[in-house]
Design a protein around this motif. Structure first.
Motif: not given
Length: 267
Positions: A20, A31, A55
């Motif tokens: 990422l 991803l 994230v």
């Protein structure tokens, strides 16, 4: 080589986070392809990374997109999580030690004669400190500049720490030193004595010139004796520890008059 797994991430989580960083904002499907994390696992991995606060997700987009938190921030968060985990484990181990201490101390001591020896500076210092830590009632420390000594700086500081702990648990301490040994003590040892020990009602230091050996008398049952090197009389060799109430009584009988005749040391 260092890895994100060292900070607690799984292999899939580490691969997804690294991917990422390279892709920028990406959907779960994108991803999965970039990180080689199976599509059947990618959502669980992303949920886990969100729980770690590694994230961020853009819920308004369809399909949902994810972006990696900057590495410096991510590593700080992982480090803090690991520290909290280790602190919790340390507290758990301390509770276990407390419980076991009560359980093991409840056992009746075995009153048999026993002796052991430690050769070399490191082993000897470890044994001396261990036996001080075992004292429950009384410690007598006798030291002479006429007998070979292990590193006075190292042993002195460690001994002060252990003597402080002994006082905290109710042990009475007598220290008998030759004037020459007092003069040779490092300043940090003397300062610690003045700051933390000298005013304690169960702690007393006296000096006497007629002390030739270096030993500890512990709880009137145990004696630790410094032993000189057989070929180098001015060098220390090791320590003998004897748990023998009869021998300890003999040592006390010889020590007692010297203590009574000794001069109190003013700090």
């Amino acid at each position: 080589m260092a890895s994100l797994r060292d900070l607690g991430l799984s292999e899939y989580e580490a691969r997804a986070y690294r991917a990422l960083l390279n892709t920028g904002p990406a959907t779960a499907k994108e991803l999965s392809r970039a990180s080689d994390v199976p599509m059947g696992r990618i959502y669980d991995v992303l949920n886990s990374l969100e729980q770690y606060n590694l994230v961020r997700s853009q819920t308004a987009s369809r399909p949902k997109k994810y972006v990696a938190v900057e590495p410096a921030t991510a590593l700080d968060r992982l480090l803090e999580d690991k520290k909290r985990e280790l602190d919790a484990q340390a507290e758990q181990y301390e509770e276990i030690v407390d419980d076991l201490s009560v359980e093991l101390d409840a056992a009746e001591p075995v009153e048999e004669q026993f002796w052991t020896a430690a050769v070399g500076a490191e082993n000897a210092v470890d044994l001396l400190i261990e036996r001080l830590a075992a004292a429950e009632d009384r410690i007598v420390v006798v030291g002479s500049d006429r007998s070979p000594l292990f590193d006075v700086s190292e042993l002195g500081i460690l001994a002060v720490d252990e003597l402080e702990s002994a006082l905290d648990r109710g042990v009475t301490i007598e220290v008998l030193l030759t004037p020459g040994l007092v003069d040779s003590l490092p300043p940090e040892v003397g300062n610690r004595h003045r700051r933390t020990l000298s005013e304690h009602p169960r702690y007393e230091v006296r000096t006497a010139p007629n002390v030739a050996g270096t030993f500890n008398l512990i709880d009137a049952t145990e004696v630790t004796i410094h032993v000189p090197h057989p070929l180098e009389p001015d060098e220390p060799f090791g320590v003998i520890d004897l748990k023998d109430p009869e021998f300890a009584a003999d040592v006390q009988e010889l020590y007692g008059p010297r203590w009574e005749a000794a001069e109190p040391l003013s700090f």
